[in-house]
Design a protein around this motif. Structure first.
Motif, PDB file in Angstrom:
ATOM      1  N   GLN A 153       0.823  -1.221   0.000  1.00 27.11           N
ATOM      2  CA  GLN A 153       0.000   0.000   0.000  1.00 27.11           C
ATOM      3  C   GLN A 153       0.849   1.259   0.000  1.00 27.11           C
ATOM      4  O   GLN A 153       0.355   2.354  -0.305  1.00 27.11           O
ATOM      5  N   PHE A 154       2.141   1.130   0.326  1.00 27.80           N
ATOM      6  CA  PHE A 154       2.999   2.312   0.438  1.00 27.80           C
ATOM      7  C   PHE A 154       3.679   2.636  -0.879  1.00 27.80           C
ATOM      8  O   PHE A 154       4.118   1.745  -1.602  1.00 27.80           O
ATOM      9  N   LYS A 155       3.780   3.920  -1.170  1.00 31.06           N
ATOM     10  CA  LYS A 155       4.479   4.413  -2.340  1.00 31.06           C
ATOM     11  C   LYS A 155       5.715   5.195  -1.908  1.00 31.06           C
ATOM     12  O   LYS A 155       5.856   5.572  -0.734  1.00 31.06           O
ATOM     13  N   THR A 156       6.579   5.452  -2.866  1.00 32.71           N
ATOM     14  CA  THR A 156       7.757   6.258  -2.587  1.00 32.71           C
ATOM     15  C   THR A 156       7.345   7.621  -2.005  1.00 32.71           C
ATOM     16  O   THR A 156       6.452   8.280  -2.537  1.00 32.71           O
ATOM     17  N   GLY A 157       7.983   7.996  -0.905  1.00 31.06           N
ATOM     18  CA  GLY A 157       7.669   9.248  -0.230  1.00 31.06           C
ATOM     19  C   GLY A 157       6.729   9.092   0.948  1.00 31.06           C
ATOM     20  O   GLY A 157       6.635  10.000   1.788  1.00 31.06           O
ATOM     21  N   ASP A 158       6.031   7.961   1.041  1.00 33.27           N
ATOM     22  CA  ASP A 158       5.164   7.712   2.195  1.00 33.27           C
ATOM     23  C   ASP A 158       6.001   7.454   3.439  1.00 33.27           C
ATOM     24  O   ASP A 158       7.207   7.142   3.360  1.00 33.27           O
ATOM     25  N   GLN A 159       5.360   7.550   4.591  1.00 36.48           N
ATOM     26  CA  GLN A 159       6.010   7.250   5.864  1.00 36.48           C
ATOM     27  C   GLN A 159       5.082   6.399   6.719  1.00 36.48           C
ATOM     28  O   GLN A 159       3.855   6.475   6.597  1.00 36.48           O
ATOM     29  N   SER A 160       5.697   5.609   7.582  1.00 36.41           N
ATOM     30  CA  SER A 160       4.922   4.823   8.544  1.00 36.41           C
ATOM     31  C   SER A 160       5.824   4.488   9.723  1.00 36.41           C
ATOM     32  O   SER A 160       7.053   4.542   9.615  1.00 36.41           O
ATOM     33  N   THR A 161       5.209   4.138  10.827  1.00 32.01           N
ATOM     34  CA  THR A 161       5.967   3.744  12.014  1.00 32.01           C
ATOM     35  C   THR A 161       5.927   2.238  12.172  1.00 32.01           C
ATOM     36  O   THR A 161       4.848   1.629  12.182  1.00 32.01           O
ATOM     37  N   PHE A 162       7.113   1.620  12.267  1.00 33.74           N
ATOM     38  CA  PHE A 162       7.221   0.184  12.529  1.00 33.74           C
ATOM     39  C   PHE A 162       7.444  -0.010  14.024  1.00 33.74           C
ATOM     40  O   PHE A 162       8.350   0.596  14.606  1.00 33.74           O
ATOM     41  N   THR A 163       6.611  -0.822  14.646  1.00 26.05           N
ATOM     42  CA  THR A 163       6.811  -1.195  16.047  1.00 26.05           C
ATOM     43  C   THR A 163       7.543  -2.530  16.084  1.00 26.05           C
ATOM     44  O   THR A 163       7.122  -3.507  15.462  1.00 26.05           O
ATOM     45  N   LEU A 164       8.670  -2.553  16.809  1.00 24.22           N
ATOM     46  CA  LEU A 164       9.563  -3.708  16.816  1.00 24.22           C
ATOM     47  C   LEU A 164       9.726  -4.261  18.228  1.00 24.22           C
ATOM     48  O   LEU A 164       9.595  -3.533  19.216  1.00 24.22           O
ATOM     49  N   LEU A 165      10.048  -5.542  18.278  1.00 26.80           N
ATOM     50  CA  LEU A 165      10.579  -6.141  19.501  1.00 26.80           C
ATOM     51  C   LEU A 165      12.065  -6.354  19.284  1.00 26.80           C
ATOM     52  O   LEU A 165      12.474  -7.058  18.353  1.00 26.80           O
ATOM     53  N   ARG A 166      12.905  -5.713  20.138  1.00 22.80           N
ATOM     54  CA  ARG A 166      14.353  -5.803  20.014  1.00 22.80           C
ATOM     55  C   ARG A 166      14.931  -6.139  21.374  1.00 22.80           C
ATOM     56  O   ARG A 166      14.855  -5.344  22.320  1.00 22.80           O
ATOM     57  N   ASN A 167      15.478  -7.354  21.475  1.00 26.14           N
ATOM     58  CA  ASN A 167      16.050  -7.808  22.747  1.00 26.14           C
ATOM     59  C   ASN A 167      15.038  -7.690  23.890  1.00 26.14           C
ATOM     60  O   ASN A 167      15.371  -7.273  25.001  1.00 26.14           O
ATOM     61  N   GLY A 168      13.804  -8.044  23.588  1.00 19.36           N
ATOM     62  CA  GLY A 168      12.767  -8.055  24.611  1.00 19.36           C
ATOM     63  C   GLY A 168      12.117  -6.715  24.886  1.00 19.36           C
ATOM     64  O   GLY A 168      11.181  -6.635  25.682  1.00 19.36           O
TER      65      GLY A 168
END
Length: 444
Positions: A94-109
């Motif tokens: 759904q994303f095109k060049t120039g779009d932005q979004s926030t990724f929520t990650l699990l990193r080392n717990g």
């Protein structure tokens, strides 16, 4: 051709021969990923198996700029939870060049959030030829075209090859995988002085419009016709030396795309020319036998398959209608495209399409190919040569299968199916280039 698509194309073809950068580059996320299984969940001490594991981050990618790292687990994109790999990949489209979004990650717990600004997918580049990205329109779809042009004298006119791909929904624009089979074919042609054009299927790569899995046979053929029409408008193309190469179903599309056009020659690889039902029954018997199915079971399967195919492809019933009568036939109704695509394939009289052409034809097949058969290749040659003696030839290539894997027999090829990093055999490209060179020397 389906008149609905023909009329839509006729209204847009002249305006859409080359719409250039109006078609934006797709977003380049740039991560290698895996789904979460039991061992990954245990190793990373994850609360459940939702999300995807980042196994690598590519240079100059959106993910690298945002600070994603290997072993991160992406659990949310924007406000939407990530369930698994297919859902995650679908979300990214759904994303095109120039779009932005926030990724929520699990990193080392710990929970980490990274803002991802989507960069454009990198273009294909080569020191041996120029690459231009443009687009054509057909019906409701805007299709990415990738054109290669040999470097050198800008005033020189170049022979052109329109590349027609196989049946599955995948992109032919893969600059980050220069060793893939299609890229190697394009590279070989371009290095030998041939310009090339690829036309992305609708919904694939940068192309916009009907999702590929919902497209049909006529729509796909129309996209290649639009590409050929765009080639006719290129002043640097040698218009007397335009060729088509059709791989797998591309060899089925080729005579339909070429109809009414002064094409110098067509090369097909591992294709079909009988009716679709004839081909499917032959293919099912051969593959089932290679897999070791008892021959009495093969016969019983063929009887069921013939009945199912008649309802689906001749009577034009839906898969749901067919399964209502034959509920045990579900595994026999698995196709790489929408069922309407397959119905239209069955309706195509391919022998008639080849008969109407007046062009030179090279038909190739790998001897280890368990997807295509000599009968289909020879039928093309027989049809063409009855109308125009000596214009078509068939050559069986040893030690190679349908997907260009080096194999001696169909059995060996089947055993190698799905094995990663198999050895490829590209000797057929020398045959193709030599044939193209010879045909160019011949008078029309």
């Amino acid at each position: 051709m389906n008149m609905r698509y023909f009329l839509a194309a006729a209204c847009t073809l002249l305006a859409g021969l080359a719409v250039g950068q109006e078609l934006p580059r797709r977003a380049f996320v740039g991560i290698n990923l895996r789904g979460i299984n039991d061992s990954i969940q245990q190793r990373h001490r994850l609360p459940n198996q939702q999300g995807i594991l980042v196994t690598g981050v590519r240079e100059a990618s959106s993910a690298r700029a945002a600070g994603l790292l290997p072993n991160d687990v992406v659990v949310k994109v924007g406000t939407q939870p990530v369930q698994d790999v297919p859902q995650f990949v679908g979300m990214l489209k759904q994303f095109k060049t120039g779009d932005q979004s926030t990724f929520t990650l699990l990193r080392n717990g710990k929970t980490v959030r990274r803002k991802v600004a989507f960069k454009p997918y990198p273009p294909e580049v080569s020191p041996f030829y120029d690459v231009a990205y443009s687009a054509v329109r057909f019906g409701p779809n805007t299709l990415r075209t990738i054109v290669t042009k040999p470097t050198g004298n800008p005033a020189q006119k170049h022979p052109m090859v329109l590349f027609i791909q196989g049946v599955s929904c995948h992109s032919v624009d893969n600059p980050l995988a220069p060793g893939n089979t299609e890229q190697r074919i394009i590279d070989s042609l371009s290095r030998h002085g041939y310009a090339t054009m690829r036309v992305e299927k609708t919904g694939m790569g940068d192309s916009q419009g009907t999702p590929c899995a919902e497209s049909d046979f006529h729509m796909e053929a129309g996209g290649y016709k639009a590409g050929l029409a765009a080639i006719r408008q290129m002043p640097w193309v040698d218009q007397d030396n335009i060729f088509l190469t059709g791989f797998s179903i591309g060899g089925i599309m080729a005579p339909l795309v070429a109809e009414g056009q002064p094409i110098k020659g067509i090369v097909s690889w591992g294709t079909a020319s009988r009716t679709f039902i004839e081909y499917l029954l032959h293919n099912k018997r051969n593959q089932s036998t290679l897999q070791g199915m008892p021959l009495d079971q093969v016969n019983a399967q063929q009887q069921l398959y013939a009945a199912v195919l008649h309802l689906l492809l001749t009577e034009k019933q839906t898969p749901e209608q067919v399964l209502a009568k034959y509920p045990n036939a579900k595994d026999l109704l698995r196709f790489p495209q929408h069922y309407t695509y397959m119905q239209q394939w069955q309706d195509a009289n391919l022998a008639a399409a080849w008969k109407r052409l007046n062009t030179r034809v090279l038909v190739l097949r790998g001897a280890a190919d368990f997807v295509s058969y000599n009968e289909d290749q020879q039928l093309i040659v027989d049809v063409v040569n009855r109308e125009h003696p000596g214009q078509a030839t068939f050559q069986l290539m040893p030690d190679v299968d349908h997907g260009f894997t080096r194999a001696r027999t169909m059995q060996e090829s089947m055993q190698l199916a799905g094995v990663p990093n198999t050895e490829k055999n590209f000797e057929f490209m020398s045959v193709i280039v030599r044939w193209l060179d010879d045909v160019r020397k011949q008078k029309a």
